[in-house]
Design a protein around this motif. Structure first.
Motif, PDB file in Angstrom:
ATOM      1  N   LYS A   1     -32.246  12.025   1.380  1.00  0.00           N
ATOM      2  CA  LYS A   1     -31.739  10.618   0.714  1.00  0.00           C
ATOM      3  C   LYS A   1     -31.656   9.674   1.969  1.00  0.00           C
ATOM      4  O   LYS A   1     -31.343   8.567   1.657  1.00  0.00           O
ATOM      5  CB  LYS A   1     -30.464  10.609   0.237  1.00  0.00           C
ATOM      6  CG  LYS A   1     -30.315  11.351  -0.982  1.00  0.00           C
ATOM      7  CD  LYS A   1     -29.035  11.357  -1.897  1.00  0.00           C
ATOM      8  CE  LYS A   1     -28.882  12.222  -3.174  1.00  0.00           C
ATOM      9  NZ  LYS A   1     -28.666  13.661  -2.333  1.00  0.00           N
ATOM     10  N   ARG A   2     -32.574  10.138   2.865  1.00  0.00           N
ATOM     11  CA  ARG A   2     -32.436   9.411   4.244  1.00  0.00           C
ATOM     12  C   ARG A   2     -33.946   9.298   4.889  1.00  0.00           C
ATOM     13  O   ARG A   2     -34.036   9.528   6.056  1.00  0.00           O
ATOM     14  CB  ARG A   2     -31.494   9.606   5.218  1.00  0.00           C
ATOM     15  CG  ARG A   2     -31.650  11.040   5.631  1.00  0.00           C
ATOM     16  CD  ARG A   2     -30.657  11.321   7.006  1.00  0.00           C
ATOM     17  NE  ARG A   2     -29.661  12.220   6.346  1.00  0.00           N
ATOM     18  CZ  ARG A   2     -28.605  12.616   7.125  1.00  0.00           C
ATOM     19  NH1 ARG A   2     -28.545  12.413   8.325  1.00  0.00           N
ATOM     20  NH2 ARG A   2     -27.633  13.372   6.660  1.00  0.00           N
ATOM     21  N   PRO A   3     -34.968   8.825   3.956  1.00  0.00           N
ATOM     22  CA  PRO A   3     -36.411   8.981   4.672  1.00  0.00           C
ATOM     23  C   PRO A   3     -36.543   7.951   5.921  1.00  0.00           C
ATOM     24  O   PRO A   3     -37.320   8.177   6.537  1.00  0.00           O
ATOM     25  CB  PRO A   3     -37.283   8.493   3.448  1.00  0.00           C
ATOM     26  CG  PRO A   3     -36.043   7.870   2.563  1.00  0.00           C
ATOM     27  CD  PRO A   3     -34.946   8.324   2.658  1.00  0.00           C
ATOM     28  N   GLU A   4     -35.627   6.961   6.104  1.00  0.00           N
ATOM     29  CA  GLU A   4     -35.835   6.119   7.166  1.00  0.00           C
ATOM     30  C   GLU A   4     -35.434   6.861   8.323  1.00  0.00           C
ATOM     31  O   GLU A   4     -35.757   6.268   9.318  1.00  0.00           O
ATOM     32  CB  GLU A   4     -35.125   4.899   6.918  1.00  0.00           C
ATOM     33  CG  GLU A   4     -33.638   4.792   6.840  1.00  0.00           C
ATOM     34  CD  GLU A   4     -32.589   5.632   5.717  1.00  0.00           C
ATOM     35  OE1 GLU A   4     -33.546   5.866   4.792  1.00  0.00           O
ATOM     36  OE2 GLU A   4     -31.544   5.798   5.865  1.00  0.00           O
ATOM     37  N   LYS A   5     -34.740   7.797   8.252  1.00  0.00           N
ATOM     38  CA  LYS A   5     -34.211   8.545   9.538  1.00  0.00           C
ATOM     39  C   LYS A   5     -34.929   9.745   9.866  1.00  0.00           C
ATOM     40  O   LYS A   5     -34.566  10.732  10.464  1.00  0.00           O
ATOM     41  CB  LYS A   5     -32.711   8.817   9.360  1.00  0.00           C
ATOM     42  CG  LYS A   5     -31.718   7.850   9.514  1.00  0.00           C
ATOM     43  CD  LYS A   5     -30.439   8.112   9.830  1.00  0.00           C
ATOM     44  CE  LYS A   5     -29.859   6.805  10.013  1.00  0.00           C
ATOM     45  NZ  LYS A   5     -29.107   6.261   8.604  1.00  0.00           N
TER      46      LYS A   5
ATOM     47  N   GLY B   1     -43.332   8.277   9.238  1.00  0.00           N
ATOM     48  CA  GLY B   1     -43.475   8.751   7.992  1.00  0.00           C
ATOM     49  C   GLY B   1     -43.534   7.231   7.275  1.00  0.00           C
ATOM     50  O   GLY B   1     -43.281   6.214   7.940  1.00  0.00           O
ATOM     51  N   LEU B   2     -43.757   7.216   5.932  1.00  0.00           N
ATOM     52  CA  LEU B   2     -44.028   5.922   5.109  1.00  0.00           C
ATOM     53  C   LEU B   2     -42.676   5.071   5.438  1.00  0.00           C
ATOM     54  O   LEU B   2     -42.733   3.811   5.430  1.00  0.00           O
ATOM     55  CB  LEU B   2     -43.992   6.160   3.737  1.00  0.00           C
ATOM     56  CG  LEU B   2     -45.039   5.177   3.050  1.00  0.00           C
ATOM     57  CD1 LEU B   2     -46.277   4.633   3.574  1.00  0.00           C
ATOM     58  CD2 LEU B   2     -45.330   5.663   1.569  1.00  0.00           C
ATOM     59  N   ALA B   3     -41.377   5.597   5.522  1.00  0.00           N
ATOM     60  CA  ALA B   3     -40.317   4.711   5.378  1.00  0.00           C
ATOM     61  C   ALA B   3     -39.536   4.983   6.552  1.00  0.00           C
ATOM     62  O   ALA B   3     -38.427   4.394   6.960  1.00  0.00           O
ATOM     63  CB  ALA B   3     -39.233   5.316   4.084  1.00  0.00           C
ATOM     64  N   THR B   4     -40.220   5.575   7.753  1.00  0.00           N
ATOM     65  CA  THR B   4     -39.576   5.531   9.151  1.00  0.00           C
ATOM     66  C   THR B   4     -39.213   4.312   9.590  1.00  0.00           C
ATOM     67  O   THR B   4     -39.955   3.433   9.496  1.00  0.00           O
ATOM     68  CB  THR B   4     -40.154   6.653   9.896  1.00  0.00           C
ATOM     69  OG1 THR B   4     -40.817   7.441   9.448  1.00  0.00           O
ATOM     70  CG2 THR B   4     -39.574   6.660  11.338  1.00  0.00           C
TER      71      THR B   4
END
Ligand code: NAI
Length: 284
Positions: free
Chosen positions: A131-135, A156-159
């Motif tokens: 639930k933390r794709p930005e991390k 990644g796409l959301a990093t």
């Protein structure tokens, strides 16, 4: 964010090297594996590498001891706490990595960054298990980790930019050189390297030259320190085949089709250096 404690998952050839390099740069390290033998083997390798550094007078005995004291072996992921960064180096398998990342998402603090050392699997897909794709980010170390300077850092796409910068900065603290790449099959390193290795295998398969001759041409003619077939044996022929399949799946192009000879060797259990035989034969 100030990274102090790092959890390395997988104590195999890559994980042990990553744990050693992190501890040598002053970080507290937990080295986790599901297998006690892997932990023992990983710790033994770290011991041996550090002793060699002492013999070469690059490290004192006291420094060696304090590096070893900073590494805590661990078999129970649930018992680990206070970790700022996880670097996952378990087997190259999407199901294993997805399960691990879902679990890490639930047991680590909200601020913890989750990195993977995958050589070919999509970071974006691994991130989707959390639930933390930005991390979530890729940190692709090269083998052998204590020697090789490069770390491919894969967004990644959301990093988030913030996470990218923290990892770039950490890589420099580990005395490595970060290079930024995007999330595409094989990233940069294996997208270029593996088709070359595959072509070297085709060259043998089609009877153009012997493995010795192929390696000699590439070493003396192209100034490569190691021939492509020796390198393939070193990486592991099963890993090479796996990465070629990821490239073929991802791009669909025929130029990424794995050579039948590579498949045959893997089926025979000729996996390279680790099994004692690949394109060349190795004493145990
Ligand atoms: P390895 O087979 O030497 O080590 C993998 C370790 O992971 C084993 O000790 C195994 O017991 C452990 N493991 C498996 N499932 C686990 C789980 N659920 N939790 C904790 N530990 C688990 O493999 P290697 O070569 O170290 O590769 C690890 C990762 O690094 C893979 O993703 C690989 O693609 C990547 N990589 C490998 C390189 C190479 O040259 N071998 C280079 C760069 C990246």
């Amino acid at each position: 964010m100030n990274i102090q404690k790092i959890l390395v998952i997988g104590a195999g050839q890559m994980g042990a090297g990553i744990a050693q390099v992190c501890a040598m740069s002053g970080f507290d390290v937990v080295l986790n594996d599901i297998n006690q033998e892997s932990i023992d083997r990983g710790m033994k390798t770290i011991h041996k590498n550090l002793s060699r550094q002492v013999e070469k007078e690059r490290l004192t005995n006291e420094q060696k001891q304090s590096v070893l004291e900073r590494i805590t072996p661990n078999l129970a992921l649930n018992e680990v706490s206070g970790v700022d960064l996880v670097i996952e180096a378990a087997v190259e398998n999407m199901e294993v990595k997805s399960n691990l990342f879902a679990k890490l998402d639930s047991i680590t603090s909200e601020h913890t960054i989750l990195a993977t050392n995958t050589s070919s699997l999509p970071i974006t897909e691994i991130a989707a298990a959390t639930k933390r794709p930005e991390k979530v980010i890729g940190m692709h170390f090269m083998n052998p980790v204590p020697v090789m300077k490069l770390v491919e850092i894969i967004r990644g796409l959301a990093t988030s930019d913030e996470v990218y910068e923290i990892i770039e900065d950490l890589t420099k603290k580990l005395n490595k050189v970060p290079v930024e790449v995007n999330d595409f099959p094989g990233f940069v390193s294996n997208r270029i390297l593996m088709p070359m290795i595959n072509e070297a295998i085709y060259t043998v398969y089609e009877g153009v030259a012997t493995p010795e001759a192929v390696d000699e041409v590439m070493k003396l003619g192209m100034n490569h320190p190691m021939g492509p077939l020796t390198l393939a044996d070193f990486i592991g022929l099963d890993t090479c085949l796996y990465i070629m399949e990821i490239l073929h799946d991802g791009f669909g192009d025929d130029k990424y089709r794995a050579c039948p000879l590579l498949r045959k060797y893997v089926k025979a259990g000729w996996l390279g250096r680790k099994s004692g035989r690949g394109f060349f034969i190795y004493e145990s």
